[in-house]
Motif scaffolding. Structure first.
Motif, short mmCIF file in Angstrom:
data_model
loop_
_atom_site.label_atom_id
_atom_site.label_comp_id
_atom_site.label_asym_id
_atom_site.label_seq_id
_atom_site.Cartn_x
_atom_site.Cartn_y
_atom_site.Cartn_z
N UNK A 1 -10.45 12.32 28.70
CA UNK A 1 -10.45 10.89 28.94
C UNK A 1 -9.26 10.46 29.79
N UNK A 2 -8.09 10.98 29.46
CA UNK A 2 -6.88 10.61 30.20
C UNK A 2 -6.95 11.08 31.63
N UNK A 3 -7.52 12.27 31.85
CA UNK A 3 -7.55 12.83 33.19
C UNK A 3 -8.45 12.04 34.13
N UNK A 4 -9.32 11.19 33.58
CA UNK A 4 -10.13 10.32 34.41
C UNK A 4 -9.29 9.32 35.18
N UNK A 5 -8.07 9.06 34.67
CA UNK A 5 -7.17 8.12 35.33
C UNK A 5 -6.23 8.82 36.32
N UNK A 6 -6.38 10.14 36.49
CA UNK A 6 -5.51 10.88 37.40
C UNK A 6 -4.22 11.36 36.78
N UNK A 7 -4.14 11.30 35.45
CA UNK A 7 -2.95 11.75 34.71
C UNK A 7 -3.26 13.08 34.06
N UNK A 8 -2.34 14.05 34.20
CA UNK A 8 -2.57 15.40 33.67
C UNK A 8 -1.45 15.78 32.70
N UNK A 9 -1.64 15.52 31.41
CA UNK A 9 -0.62 15.85 30.42
C UNK A 9 -0.63 17.34 30.09
N UNK A 10 0.32 17.75 29.26
CA UNK A 10 0.35 19.13 28.75
C UNK A 10 -0.64 19.22 27.60
N UNK A 11 -1.91 19.42 27.93
CA UNK A 11 -2.97 19.32 26.92
C UNK A 11 -2.86 20.37 25.83
N UNK A 12 -2.64 21.62 26.21
CA UNK A 12 -2.62 22.69 25.21
C UNK A 12 -1.46 22.51 24.23
N UNK A 13 -0.30 22.14 24.76
CA UNK A 13 0.85 21.91 23.88
C UNK A 13 0.58 20.73 22.96
N UNK A 14 -0.04 19.69 23.50
CA UNK A 14 -0.35 18.51 22.69
C UNK A 14 -1.33 18.84 21.58
N UNK A 15 -2.36 19.64 21.89
CA UNK A 15 -3.36 20.01 20.88
C UNK A 15 -2.75 20.91 19.81
N UNK A 16 -1.98 21.90 20.24
CA UNK A 16 -1.34 22.80 19.27
C UNK A 16 -0.35 22.03 18.40
N UNK A 17 0.41 21.14 19.02
CA UNK A 17 1.37 20.34 18.26
C UNK A 17 0.68 19.46 17.24
N UNK A 18 -0.41 18.79 17.65
CA UNK A 18 -1.14 17.93 16.72
C UNK A 18 -1.72 18.76 15.57
N UNK A 19 -2.27 19.92 15.88
CA UNK A 19 -2.85 20.78 14.84
C UNK A 19 -1.78 21.26 13.86
N UNK A 20 -0.59 21.57 14.39
CA UNK A 20 0.47 22.07 13.52
C UNK A 20 0.90 21.02 12.50
N UNK A 21 0.77 19.75 12.86
CA UNK A 21 1.17 18.69 11.93
C UNK A 21 0.25 18.63 10.73
N UNK A 22 -1.05 18.90 10.95
CA UNK A 22 -1.98 18.94 9.82
C UNK A 22 -1.71 20.15 8.94
N UNK A 23 -1.45 21.30 9.57
CA UNK A 23 -1.23 22.52 8.80
C UNK A 23 0.06 22.45 7.99
N UNK A 24 1.14 21.98 8.60
CA UNK A 24 2.40 21.88 7.86
C UNK A 24 2.34 20.80 6.79
N UNK A 25 1.58 19.73 7.03
CA UNK A 25 1.44 18.70 6.01
C UNK A 25 0.81 19.25 4.75
#
Length: 229
Positions: A1-25
């Motif tokens: 969705x974000x890339x439709x605006x021409x913005x390219x974030x660090x997707x893999x790091x963001x996904x792994x980071x978000x997943x780690x928060x669920x696991x550590x919680x």
């Protein structure tokens, strides 16, 4: 969705980071709070060392927003579920007794490293989450139908930015959502044996309806900016 605006974030790091928060919680609550700064640092190192061009502010912001919005905030549902491992049963406990007995028997066969909350998922926190999700879901349903049937005052007349984000939202719909959410929350407060359950339940339900309304507008705002709405 974000890339439709021409913005390219660090997707893999963001996904792994978000997943780690669920696991550590769930498995390591003491480490939960360090996930966001650790993966934020990792993202910045990646931006500085792996990109051929200077990273833009929107790319940095969306990387952090992805971890915060999709990982850090919702991971607190997991931590909430861990509350009240040994507490007074609710008024519906007799109805749940057969299921709890079945789960208890099955839990004996699980590996020892799995947290106790997984062994017996019916905690005080999980009951609270159940009634909270009911309120959030049905407040949205009520807001939709009440808004369609009785909605006359567009939310945009009061808050222009919110109206531009979702033009069909109405004040009457919001009030209808608050009303149904309050009624459901009152029942939940009675089941959970809250003190002053009518007042505390109604307050809880209204707050949830308003928060759900804000969350819906936030999602609409992101979709509209990405050109998906």
């Amino acid at each position: 969705m974000i890339m439709n605006t021409g913005v390219y974030p660090a997707r893999k790091i963001s996904v792994v980071g978000a997943s780690s928060m669920f696991l550590t919680a769930l498995f390591a609550p003491n480490l939960h709070q360090i996930c966001l700064p650790v993966f934020g640092l990792w993202a910045m190192v990646w931006f500085l060392t792996m990109r051929r061009q200077v990273t833009s502010i929107p790319e940095i912001a969306t990387t952090f927003t992805g971890m915060f919005y999709l990982g850090y905030v919702p991971s607190f549902w997991v931590r909430t579920r861990l509350f009240g491992m040994m507490t007074e049963p609710t008024r519906l406990a007799p109805l749940a007794a057969p299921m709890l007995k079945f789960l208890g028997n099955k839990a004996a066969t699980l590996p020892a490293f799995i947290p106790q909350a997984v062994h017996l998922p019916i905690t005080q926190g999980s009951v609270f989450i159940f009634w909270t999700w009911l309120c959030l879901a049905f407040s949205d349903v009520a807001a939709y139908f009440v808004g369609r049937a009785f909605g006359k005052t567009k939310i945009g007349k009061i808050f222009p930015a919110a109206g531009a984000t979702s033009p069909n939202k109405t004040v009457e719909g919001l009030l209808g959502g608050c009303g149904l959410s309050a009624m459901i929350a009152i029942v939940g407060a009675w089941v959970q044996k809250w003190p002053y359950w009518i007042l505390t339940g109604a307050f809880h339900g209204v707050v949830l309806a308003v928060l759900g309304f804000i969350g819906d507008l936030t999602a609409s705002m992101l979709k509209r900016d990405a050109g998906l709405k």
